[in-house]
Design an enzyme around this catalytic site. Structure first.
Site, PDB file in Angstrom:
ATOM      1  N   CYS A 222       0.869  -1.176   0.000  1.00 47.84           N
ATOM      2  CA  CYS A 222       0.000   0.000   0.000  1.00 47.84           C
ATOM      3  C   CYS A 222       0.909   1.230   0.000  1.00 47.84           C
ATOM      4  O   CYS A 222       2.123   1.108  -0.133  1.00 47.84           O
ATOM      5  CB  CYS A 222      -0.945  -0.013   1.193  1.00 47.84           C
ATOM      6  SG  CYS A 222      -0.109  -0.107   2.796  1.00 47.84           S
ATOM      7  N   THR A 223       0.339   2.408   0.151  1.00 43.74           N
ATOM      8  CA  THR A 223       1.108   3.639  -0.024  1.00 43.74           C
ATOM      9  C   THR A 223       2.260   3.744   0.972  1.00 43.74           C
ATOM     10  O   THR A 223       3.414   3.919   0.593  1.00 43.74           O
ATOM     11  CB  THR A 223       0.198   4.871   0.107  1.00 43.74           C
ATOM     12  OG1 THR A 223      -0.900   4.742  -0.794  1.00 43.74           O
ATOM     13  CG2 THR A 223       0.965   6.143  -0.203  1.00 43.74           C
TER      14      THR A 223
END
Length: 302
Positions: free
Chosen positions: A175-176
């Site tokens: 994810c980010t």
């Protein structure tokens, strides 16, 4: 240049409300802007400001219960990424809606950015992007599976509907910045998945540390501030935001007939009513008037 610090930390806060005021005071007193979320499970957010301001805010956060070993990721921005400071109390610092999920109990195996390419190239590894659909649309790792979720809370249902696809597979997730994977990997462990991995530091750390020539990342990484996207080396990307639907746009998208600043774009023009668009136009008018007066349309909020 502005220093941008993205951070999260899972720890036990018995009284998050008591932490809000002092945290907001330190941030505002040092002209730091952004959003910080506080919940019983910890802290999450992104802040921006001067070097000294960010250092002061981080020093305060490290004094919070269980936060002495706080880690964060830094980048820079050429314009202010945020226009106010928000400190909010939430039920979860990243909303998954699974009360039994506890990242402090167990998470997947961390994989350093320099080891990520080798892992995801293995034939018995399935790579899952845990971000929302509009984030995935502008960039992801080659070969990654897009669950096409509109919110992180949809991920458990997606897994239940698709888990048979991953029989005898090792699962690698990203994810980010890493926070969603703290929960999603714990969730999969609870579902009986034996080998779960996640990218340490998330996409942001990968783009910072892995040379572009060695990268398997394709596109840009969506970020939740005025930069909208970043690329390799965490350089600011080309995207802007549609302030009607909050989706990223490329510069050429603004030349499309559906685009009206602050009102609609080609992705949302058919999703809103004429009444919605009228409200958006009035909002955009007020923004323009504030700008002409040299004022910030969005006032301070802590």
């Amino acid at each position: 240049m502005y220093t941008v610090a993205a951070l999260y930390h899972f720890t036990r806060f018995d009284d998050p409300a008591a932490l809000k005021g002092p945290l907001a005071a330190v941030c505002c007193g040092n002209e730091v802007m952004g959003t910080l979320l506080l919940a019983r499970e910890g802290i999450n957010g992104t802040i921006a400001g001067s070097r000294a301001g960010i250092d002061a805010a981080l020093a305060h956060i490290r004094t919070l219960p269980g936060c002495a070993d706080l880690e964060w990721k830094e980048s820079t921005a050429s314009v202010p990424p945020f226009n106010r400071m928000k400190v909010r109390l939430k039920r979860e610092i990243v909303t998954m809606g699974q009360p039994d999920v506890d990242p402090t109990a167990a998470v997947g195996r961390y994989v350093a950015p320099e080891d990520w390419n080798a892992l995801i190239a293995a034939p018995d590894v399935a790579v899952i992007d845990t971000r929302n659909d509009y984030e995935v649309a502008i960039g992801t790792f080659d070969g990654a599976i897009d669950p096409q979720t509109k919110s992180f809370g949809e991920f458990p249902a997606w897994w239940e509907a698709n888990k048979d696809r991953f029989h005898n597979k090792r699962i690698a997730m990203f994810c980010t910045g890493g926070i969603r994977c703290e929960k999603s990997t714990n969730f999969l462990i609870g579902q009986g998945v034996e080998e779960v991995y996640h990218l340490k530091g998330g996409i942001l750390k990968y783009l910072e540390e892995v040379p572009k020539d060695d990268s398997t990342w394709d596109g840009e990484c969506f970020v939740f501030d005025a930069r909208v996207s970043v690329g390799h080396g965490l350089e600011e990307g080309p995207h802007v935001l549609c302030y009607a639907c909050r989706r990223p746009l490329l510069p050429e998208d603004r030349a499309r007939p559906e685009y009206e600043e602050g009102v609609s774009c080609h992705q949302c023009a058919d999703e809103t009513s004429d009444a919605d668009k009228a409200r958006f136009r009035e909002r955009q008018k007020q923004i323009a008037l504030s700008k002409a007066r040299g004022e910030n349309h969005v006032g301070p909020k802590v």
